[in-house]
Design a protein around this motif. Structure first.
Motif, short mmCIF file in Angstrom:
data_model
loop_
_atom_site.label_atom_id
_atom_site.label_comp_id
_atom_site.label_asym_id
_atom_site.label_seq_id
_atom_site.Cartn_x
_atom_site.Cartn_y
_atom_site.Cartn_z
N ARG A 216 79.99 54.92 49.16
CA ARG A 216 79.70 54.03 50.28
C ARG A 216 78.23 53.63 50.29
O ARG A 216 77.88 52.48 50.51
N SER B 111 92.42 62.79 53.80
CA SER B 111 91.30 62.68 54.73
C SER B 111 91.76 62.83 56.18
O SER B 111 90.93 62.92 57.08
N VAL C 47 87.69 56.17 56.07
CA VAL C 47 88.12 57.44 55.49
C VAL C 47 87.14 58.55 55.85
O VAL C 47 87.55 59.65 56.23
N GLU C 48 85.86 58.23 55.73
CA GLU C 48 84.87 59.26 56.06
C GLU C 48 84.97 59.67 57.52
O GLU C 48 84.86 60.85 57.85
N GLN D 43 87.61 59.49 59.47
CA GLN D 43 88.81 60.32 59.65
C GLN D 43 88.53 61.76 59.29
O GLN D 43 88.89 62.69 60.00
N TRP D 44 87.87 61.92 58.14
CA TRP D 44 87.58 63.28 57.68
C TRP D 44 86.69 64.02 58.68
O TRP D 44 86.94 65.18 59.02
N ARG E 281 83.46 48.77 51.62
CA ARG E 281 82.58 49.72 52.30
C ARG E 281 83.19 50.17 53.61
O ARG E 281 83.15 51.34 53.98
N LEU F 74 77.54 50.90 47.82
CA LEU F 74 77.91 49.58 48.33
C LEU F 74 76.90 49.12 49.37
O LEU F 74 76.58 47.93 49.45
N TYR G 96 86.32 50.33 54.33
CA TYR G 96 87.42 51.25 54.05
C TYR G 96 86.88 52.67 53.88
O TYR G 96 87.40 53.63 54.47
N LEU G 97 85.81 52.80 53.12
CA LEU G 97 85.22 54.14 52.94
C LEU G 97 84.70 54.67 54.26
O LEU G 97 84.79 55.87 54.53
N ASP G 98 84.16 53.78 55.08
CA ASP G 98 83.72 54.19 56.42
C ASP G 98 84.87 54.86 57.16
O ASP G 98 84.72 55.96 57.71
N ALA H 75 88.65 65.04 61.62
CA ALA H 75 89.53 66.17 61.29
C ALA H 75 88.74 67.47 61.31
O ALA H 75 89.19 68.48 61.87
#
Lengths: 115, 115
Positions: free
Chosen positions: B92, B36, A98-99, A101-102, A92, B95, A94-96, A105
DNA sequence: CTCATTCGCAACCAGGAGGTTGCCAATGAC
DNA sequence: GTCATTGGCAACCTCCTGGTTGCGAATGAG
């Protein structure tokens, strides 16, 4: 020693990918959901209302155990499986990342356009 | 109609499993992490510093696109891929739910013991 | 003791995943 | 117009995955 940032990142990728791979199957995901309900279950219990064989369930549980998502404990002639939430938490997070970062950006893009 | 809660739950499981399956590969996870970062990239750009062939990268990108994790856009002779964060968010949240179920189960167990 | 449960192990099978190579079409650069 | 980039398509290969069946060993129940 090859402990560069990119190497560490690659390791993290691989380890996290293993967790996602274990979750990337409907049967296994249902098993995790079931086990996260609370009580540990025997293999036969888990296979009882399934369309699959006990052996198939056993294999899926082994995959989950190899990924660290569940733990095994023998009790008499039964083998009880229980949820192991640490790797779930890691996935979870990790997805945090990535999200986030996006989002950042997109934020940079927005300020760049508006400037 | 078969729109019972368990049926809907199974659908969710399958759909979410597809996302996890797409993330369950080191190469694809690295691609998602890269995309990302922000800017859309062409296939050749993404394959440039990889040990794999451009074709392999193409296949991985197709898997990611089929799972809805990235989007494709043609620009001249290039094909640009960009991150599509919605499914990431869904995964996410899934999870999140599983983790919360587990925590609640632990809580119930604790009160049961302490009573 | 006897017997039904529960499970592990091994063999086997079909199909899909991951990867490569070869080739051709479209497109931008000069 | 010519040529290098870029990438789509198809064939092919190997290996892993998901699933089955059959069988034998522990183990608890009666």
């Amino acid at each position: 020693m090859s402990s560069s940032a990119s190497a560490r990142r690659a390791d993290t990728d691989e380890a996290t990918a293993a967790i996602f791979a274990a979750l990337g199957d409907g049967t296994r995901l249902a098993l995790v959901a079931r086990l996260s309900q609370g009580s540990a279950c025997s293999i036969s219990q888990l296979a009882e209302h399934s369309a699959l064989t006990r052996q198939a369930i056993t294999k899926h549980l082994q995959v989950l155990e190899k990924a660290g998502l569940v733990s095994r404990r023998k009790s008499g002639r039964e083998t009880l499986y229980a949820c192991q939430p640490r790797p779930l938490h890691d996935a979870r997070r990790y997805l945090d990342v990535v999200e986030r970062q996006w989002d950042q950006a997109l934020g940079r893009l927005k300020t760049f356009i508006e400037r």
